[in-house]
Design an enzyme around this catalytic site. Sequence first.
Site, PDB file in Angstrom:
ATOM      1  N   TRP A 186       0.865  -1.172   0.000  1.00 50.65           N
ATOM      2  CA  TRP A 186       0.000   0.000   0.000  1.00 50.65           C
ATOM      3  C   TRP A 186       0.908   1.231   0.000  1.00 50.65           C
ATOM      4  O   TRP A 186       1.804   1.340   0.835  1.00 50.65           O
ATOM      5  CB  TRP A 186      -0.931   0.054   1.213  1.00 50.65           C
ATOM      6  N   GLU A 225      -3.194  -2.871  -2.360  1.00 51.97           N
ATOM      7  CA  GLU A 225      -4.301  -2.232  -1.633  1.00 51.97           C
ATOM      8  C   GLU A 225      -4.587  -0.822  -2.148  1.00 51.97           C
ATOM      9  O   GLU A 225      -3.719   0.050  -2.124  1.00 51.97           O
ATOM     10  CB  GLU A 225      -3.931  -2.170  -0.139  1.00 51.97           C
ATOM     11  N   LYS A 227      -7.074   2.812  -2.122  1.00 48.11           N
ATOM     12  CA  LYS A 227      -7.931   3.565  -1.213  1.00 48.11           C
ATOM     13  C   LYS A 227      -8.519   4.760  -1.939  1.00 48.11           C
ATOM     14  O   LYS A 227      -8.162   5.048  -3.084  1.00 48.11           O
ATOM     15  CB  LYS A 227      -7.225   3.955   0.083  1.00 48.11           C
ATOM     16  N   ASP A 293     -11.950   7.117   6.532  1.00 49.15           N
ATOM     17  CA  ASP A 293     -11.099   5.968   6.832  1.00 49.15           C
ATOM     18  C   ASP A 293     -10.459   6.158   8.214  1.00 49.15           C
ATOM     19  O   ASP A 293      -9.250   6.274   8.342  1.00 49.15           O
ATOM     20  CB  ASP A 293     -10.027   5.883   5.728  1.00 49.15           C
ATOM     21  N   ASP A 295     -10.231   4.237  10.829  1.00 55.35           N
ATOM     22  CA  ASP A 295      -9.576   3.100  11.478  1.00 55.35           C
ATOM     23  C   ASP A 295      -9.976   2.923  12.937  1.00 55.35           C
ATOM     24  O   ASP A 295      -9.129   2.691  13.802  1.00 55.35           O
ATOM     25  CB  ASP A 295      -8.049   3.193  11.310  1.00 55.35           C
TER      26      ASP A 295
END
Length: 418
Positions: A186, A225, A227, A293, A295
Amino acid sequence: MKEELVNKAYEIAKERYAAVGVDVEKVMETMQDFHLSLHCWQADDVIGFETGAGSLTGGIQTTGNYPGRARNIDELRQDILKAASYIPGTHRLNLHEIYGDFQGEPVDRDQVEPRHFQSWMDWGKEHNMKLDFNSTSFSHPKSGSLTLANPDESIRQFWIEHTKRCRAVAEAMGEAQGDPCIMNVWVHDGSKDITVNRMKYRELLKDSLDQIFATEYKNMKDCIESKVFGIGLESYTVGSNDFYIGYGVSHNKMITLDTGHFHPTESVADKVSSLLLYVPELMLHVSRPIRWDSDHVTIMDDPTLELFQEIVRCGALDRVHYGLDYFDASINRIGAYVVGSRAAQKCMLRALLEPLAQLRQYEANGQLFERLALLEEAKALPWNAVWDMFCLKNNVPVGEDFIAEVEKYEADVTSKRG
Ligand code: RNT
Ligand code: ZN
């Protein structure tokens, strides 16, 4: 006393589930074989052990300053083992490159070698935790807004070298543990404001990945990954969902689905069946996005439950790897591990307990009211009795009993950290 109650409730639950065609004993066996990949970075707020490690960059952020974060490799290992002792079953550990055992040596990212992870490999073996791995492009003087997509060739080559070396580390881990190490790539690359060079950066990222993946390995698997955006990089993300799906499909790479990396009303669960037709396997980063995002710690919410249900309904349990990815610095961090991991396990348990054969029968017959009714009733079947039994069998605290234990560890250990 508690044990007796758990046993009784479990026997009743088995009968209730049998009535809708679900074999609970079989589900218990499958659960035993369901391994999470615990992310190492909840323990220390994504800081790692590089000499002179500074602040977290790359568009991600931890918020909160709850006391007791792990300050070094020993504390991190101790915390992870503590957390794991409250999570039923055996699990993997997902490391980032910045968590190497550098022994105070300044090892730049383009210098990392398998030897920096030898002590992790030994530790993993000792504690029956297989390792997964991640290259780390954030929190470094050369991170900026562009790494693998940087038009400055020397910076781009620096990150290509880093990521290549990370794959060699992952290969060594996979070989040592006799099971492939899953390595995630990522990168935060993007732009705060409007860019007029969307194509250029994506061409560069594609070329960097081609260089990185040129070496074939046997004991590691790559995943990539995407986003939507990062903080300070709101207008453009080089590695978008479309970019990585295209790359993954054309290069036979695993796709990482981070549940925080999509638009808030987009269903991640719905992606599973499409992707699995075109890519070999999936890696999950199970998280909980609150408005962005963010988390937050994973909980047993509908999106997570639906995601696991989809995996089970696709018959894809062994084509998915179950990483967690959240970092909350505002609460007890060991507690955060335990709550999030147990929540993910509960979601999988509930997914496995779904009366799928009966539901599919209804659907095949066009009995759509019946399908909806059973889906609704299944939500209230006594899955919790099965969960308690799963904990009991695995010798971990049943129900809320782990709260007091986490508090005790805080009183004895983490609260004493400066
Ligand atoms: C960031 C990505 C990435 C990181 C970790 C630390 O948005 O989700 O997976 O969280 O690699
Ligand atoms: Zn992630």
